[in-house]
Every structure is written in C-alpha cells, then in structure tokens.
Scaffold this motif. Structure first.
Motif, PDB file in Angstrom:
ATOM      1  N   UNK A  32       0.841  -1.198   0.000  1.00  0.00           N
ATOM      2  CA  UNK A  32       0.000   0.000   0.000  1.00  0.00           C
ATOM      3  C   UNK A  32       0.875   1.246   0.000  1.00  0.00           C
ATOM      4  N   UNK A  33       0.388   2.325  -0.659  1.00  0.00           N
ATOM      5  CA  UNK A  33       1.185   3.555  -0.779  1.00  0.00           C
ATOM      6  C   UNK A  33       1.035   4.459   0.448  1.00  0.00           C
ATOM      7  N   UNK A  34      -0.176   4.552   0.974  1.00  0.00           N
ATOM      8  CA  UNK A  34      -0.435   5.476   2.085  1.00  0.00           C
ATOM      9  C   UNK A  34      -1.348   4.818   3.119  1.00  0.00           C
ATOM     10  N   UNK A  35      -1.255   5.304   4.347  1.00  0.00           N
ATOM     11  CA  UNK A  35      -2.192   4.940   5.407  1.00  0.00           C
ATOM     12  C   UNK A  35      -3.044   6.172   5.729  1.00  0.00           C
ATOM     13  N   UNK A  36      -4.220   5.932   6.289  1.00  0.00           N
ATOM     14  CA  UNK A  36      -5.146   7.043   6.548  1.00  0.00           C
ATOM     15  C   UNK A  36      -4.602   8.021   7.582  1.00  0.00           C
ATOM     16  N   UNK A  37      -3.967   7.496   8.615  1.00  0.00           N
ATOM     17  CA  UNK A  37      -3.481   8.366   9.692  1.00  0.00           C
ATOM     18  C   UNK A  37      -1.959   8.436   9.629  1.00  0.00           C
ATOM     19  N   UNK A  38      -1.401   9.628   9.382  1.00  0.00           N
ATOM     20  CA  UNK A  38       0.063   9.745   9.304  1.00  0.00           C
ATOM     21  C   UNK A  38       0.708   9.562  10.675  1.00  0.00           C
ATOM     22  N   UNK A  39       1.782   8.807  10.703  1.00  0.00           N
ATOM     23  CA  UNK A  39       2.494   8.557  11.954  1.00  0.00           C
ATOM     24  C   UNK A  39       3.906   8.083  11.647  1.00  0.00           C
ATOM     25  N   UNK A  40       4.831   8.352  12.567  1.00  0.00           N
ATOM     26  CA  UNK A  40       6.181   7.799  12.470  1.00  0.00           C
ATOM     27  C   UNK A  40       6.352   6.577  13.369  1.00  0.00           C
ATOM     28  N   UNK A  41       5.328   6.279  14.178  1.00  0.00           N
ATOM     29  CA  UNK A  41       5.438   5.168  15.131  1.00  0.00           C
ATOM     30  C   UNK A  41       5.702   3.844  14.416  1.00  0.00           C
ATOM     31  N   UNK A  42       4.994   3.619  13.303  1.00  0.00           N
ATOM     32  CA  UNK A  42       5.158   2.364  12.565  1.00  0.00           C
ATOM     33  C   UNK A  42       6.581   2.247  12.011  1.00  0.00           C
ATOM     34  N   UNK A  43       7.112   3.350  11.476  1.00  0.00           N
ATOM     35  CA  UNK A  43       8.460   3.340  10.917  1.00  0.00           C
ATOM     36  C   UNK A  43       9.494   3.078  12.017  1.00  0.00           C
ATOM     37  N   UNK A  44       9.303   3.692  13.156  1.00  0.00           N
ATOM     38  CA  UNK A  44      10.246   3.491  14.259  1.00  0.00           C
ATOM     39  C   UNK A  44      10.214   2.047  14.756  1.00  0.00           C
ATOM     40  N   UNK A  45       9.013   1.474  14.810  1.00  0.00           N
ATOM     41  CA  UNK A  45       8.888   0.070  15.225  1.00  0.00           C
ATOM     42  C   UNK A  45       9.560  -0.837  14.189  1.00  0.00           C
ATOM     43  N   UNK A  46       9.333  -0.543  12.932  1.00  0.00           N
ATOM     44  CA  UNK A  46       9.915  -1.278  11.810  1.00  0.00           C
ATOM     45  C   UNK A  46      11.438  -1.303  11.935  1.00  0.00           C
ATOM     46  N   UNK A  47      12.031  -0.137  12.129  1.00  0.00           N
ATOM     47  CA  UNK A  47      13.485  -0.037  12.223  1.00  0.00           C
ATOM     48  C   UNK A  47      14.018  -0.713  13.482  1.00  0.00           C
ATOM     49  N   UNK A  48      13.250  -0.621  14.578  1.00  0.00           N
ATOM     50  CA  UNK A  48      13.672  -1.292  15.814  1.00  0.00           C
ATOM     51  C   UNK A  48      13.749  -2.803  15.604  1.00  0.00           C
ATOM     52  N   UNK A  49      12.774  -3.353  14.879  1.00  0.00           N
ATOM     53  CA  UNK A  49      12.773  -4.789  14.580  1.00  0.00           C
ATOM     54  C   UNK A  49      13.970  -5.175  13.705  1.00  0.00           C
TER      55      UNK A  49
END
Length: 437
Positions: free
Chosen positions: A16-33
């Motif tokens: 998917x290109x975009x999510x409805x609610x913009x956030x950096x939380x998902x990216x930070x979790x992604x990088x932490x993993x």
C-alpha cells in the motif's frame, strides 16, 4: 519467497502507498525490529516542493569531490528502482537489493500480523532497505531526500548535521494541506533542535512558518538573500556561470553542469549545505575541487540534454512551480528560438494551470499527449479536453500516443529548434528509454 530481482520489486511495489493516519510510530517500530540500522550514521536531510533531487546531486558530487564517501536516497527513479539508493553515485546492486528486501520482508510480515493498521507502506520499505544498505556501506554521510512533506515522512527518524528546505509550493495538497502555510508546516517537520537549516527562496507565508519553527528549536537559519547570495553572470545561457558569496566563500565563480536558470538557486543552496557540513565535521573545504564538482554534476530528467542537433531536453517539471521554473528558463535562455513542447501530466496535478503557463510563451509549439502513468490509480490527464479553453499563439495539438507525437514533432524540427519533453517525471522515464537505451 523473494529469490530474484523481479520478485523483490513485486514485493516492494505491491505494498500500500499510504495509510489514513500519518504517523512515524510504525516506521520506528519497523526499524527497531531491524536493529535500528539508521543509528550511527551521519546525515543531511533535504525536503522541498522542487529542487530536492538537483540539490542532492550537487551536494553529493561536491562532497565526493572533497574526498568523502557519500550515500544518497532519492525519489522517484527515472530508469531503474536501484537509482533511489546509491553509494558514491552508483546504484545499489541487484543482488544487494534482493538480499536486503528478503531481510526486510520477514519483519514486514511480522508487523502485518501484529499491528492493528497493518505493516509498513511501500515508501517505508524503500526507506528501511536504504538504511540497512547504508549501515553496511558506512559512508561518511548519507543525503536523505524526503518523499512527501517532512513531518511524517519515513526518513524523518534521524538527526542530521544540516537540514534543508529548497522550496515550498503547491503540490501533494491532498496529503500536506491546501495552504502554503500548511504545506510549509509539514516541511518544517524536519527541523531539529540546534541543527542548522538552509532554505531557498520561499513565499512569505511559508517563510514565516519555517523561520518560526526554527526559532522554537533554536535552529540557525541560512537563507538566500540574507546569509548567502548568488547571481548568474552569463544571461541567456542555458548552462549557467554563477558567482556565489556566503559563509566562508567570497566571490566564488563556477560553471554549473545542470542546465536551466532554476539550478542557479539550487546551486546556491547546495554550496551553502556543503560549507556548513564541512564546518560541522571540522573538515577543510577545497574551493577548486568544489568548482570542478559543480561543473560535472548531472541529474537524469532535469533539463537533461539528450541530443545536441537539434537540441532535445527532458525536464520532469511535474507540478505548477516546476513548470513556472521551466517557463522562466525558456523565456530567459531560449526566447530567440522555436521551442516545441511534448507535454503529458498526471491527472492529480494542476494540469490546467500548468498548461496555461506553458501556453503563455510566444515562441512555443505545444503538443499534449498521454502516457501510462505509475499506476491505475494515477493516470495521465486527458489534456485534449482542455486545450480549447487555453489561449496560445500557435494552436495546441494532440497526439493520442506520445510516440506518434514525438515522431510528428521530429519531422518539423530544424537544427536551431529545441524540443522539450515535460510534465511528469514518470512520463520522462518512459521517453528517456528512446534516447538512453
């Protein structure tokens, strides 16, 4: 299972290109993993409506010319996806892309299972692959180009040595807001506490927002006309000769490798970035090498000259400010020549205003056309429907297929004429294969 290059691209582009609610939380979790591959590297962070890619290219070449190793992350690509992730000006190898995409896929699948809104988007995956690659290559500096906006962009998880906002104009309003102030607020999201920020010429509404945000974060601002100045000394020349003054350089004269009047301001921003970065790193700057680097910089699809006689130029002016910059270049540097324009624009852009700007020139012959577009959700605009409402010196023509349009124009060109293909970087990518393959 990702076991080859095409499978890697299918996985990346299938997200998917975009999510409805913009956030950096998902990216930070992604990088932490992934073990936070972004940590421990040195960055320059660049946003802006236009000028980002050209500025990144000039800064990249300048820092390589000063003896540093440089990684870059840019978008979109013109010929191949690999162009987005580069080390020392060379795209990531297919094998590395496949290997790192396979590594990232495992985390994506985990996050798809456990996150309520699903796992990472396509651009977040691009960014994560880039961070993993840079963690392996360990360049002296990574120049990150923001995808869209800044505040919630997936690159905005680092603290750079220098932040940059090249321009602020009308683009991506669906995601960034419908006023220049709102768009500027999103771009100001990359400003960090006490980190110097370089800004190009900005509209007053945008300037006010960005300067206020910088003041709130005690970030020193370096802006054209205040802290540095540039002027073009060879008027009516497509390749600019400039004189720059600012920071530690006085009356610095250089030729630019990138054609177009708008590159003068991009170069001024780039020269300022380079100086600030070298100061931050306590490194000496060699002006002669800087001059050589600026003259040698190329950037595909931005006023790229792909034929000399007749002159054929590819310019991915993909929004209203980009078209206005192209109009200025045609007026100032090509005003005494017949200019033929082959134009295709995405339907989600301000295509009526963009075409109107081009039609305002008295020496242009316009042909509008179509192209495939990056996806079914982003087709090219049906420009033939609006040509009757746009006043131009010469009748605007229409070609259903751009290949036929190009052939038609080619039969009319004399050696002194100029053909410019423009309107979308995706369109430029399609056309460029004819000249570069």
């Amino acid at each position: 299972m990702i076991d080859d290059y095409q499978a890697a691209l299918n996985f990346i582009h299938g997200r998917t290109k975009f999510k409805k609610i913009p956030t950096l939380d998902r990216m930070k979790r992604f990088l932490a993993e992934l073990g936070n591959p972004q940590d421990g590297l040195t960055y320059i962070h660049v946003t802006g409506t236009n000028g980002k890619g050209s500025t990144v290219a000039m800064v990249r070449d300048a820092l390589i010319g000063q003896g540093l190793t440089v990684g870059t992350f840019t978008s979109p690509f013109i010929t191949r996806f690999n162009e987005r992730i580069q080390y020392q000006g060379q795209p990531i190898a297919d094998d590395d892309l496949v290997r790192l995409t396979r590594r990232v896929q495992l985390v994506v699948e985990k996050l798809d299972r456990i996150l309520p809104t699903g796992g990472p988007t396509e651009f977040e995956i691009d960014t994560a692959i880039m961070f993993c690659y840079m963690a392996e290559k360990k360049p002296d500096v990574v120049i990150l180009e923001v995808g869209i906006g800044g505040l919630y962009d997936s690159t905005n998880v680092i603290v750079p040595k220098v932040s940059v906002i090249t321009t602020v104009g009308w683009d991506h309003m669906k995601y960034l807001g419908d006023t220049l102030g709102a768009i500027a607020h999103q771009k100001a999201g990359i400003i960090k506490e006490k980190v110097p920020i370089v800004i190009g010429k900005l509209p007053s509404e945008a300037h006010r927002v960005i300067v206020n945000e910088a003041a709130n974060l005690n970030a020193p601002v370096y802006e054209e006309g205040v802290d540095f100045n540039v002027r073009k000394v060879n008027q009516h020349g497509l390749i600019s000769q400039i004189i720059y003054d600012g920071i530690g350089l006085h009356h610095f004269a250089s030729r630019l490798g990138l054609p177009g009047d708008y590159q003068v301001e991009n170069a001024a921003v780039a020269i300022t970035i380079v100086q600030l970065f070298m100061v931050q790193e306590n490194l000496p700057l060699a002006p002669a090498d800087l001059k050589q680097s600026l003259a040698a910089t190329t950037w595909p699809g931005r006023m790229e000259i792909v034929s000399e006689e007749p002159t054929v130029i590819l310019d991915g002016a993909h929004n209203l400010p980009g078209i206005q910059a192209l109009v200025n270049t045609i007026h100032n540097d090509l005003g005494d020549r017949d200019v033929y324009l082959l134009v295709a624009i995405l339907a989600d852009k301000q295509y009526d205003l963009m075409l109107g700007e081009l039609a305002s020139l008295g020496n242009v012959h316009i042909m509008v056309t179509n192209f495939a577009g990056p996806s079914a959700n982003r087709p090219s605009a049906d420009l033939d429907d609006i040509t009757a409402d746009i006043r131009s010196r010469y009748p605007i023509k229409y070609a259903k297929h751009w290949q036929r349009g190009l052939e038609s124009i080619a039969t009319q060109l004399s050696a002194d004429d100029v053909l410019i293909v423009t309107g979308s970087l995706y369109f430029i990518s399609e056309v460029r294969h004819l000249f570069k393959d």
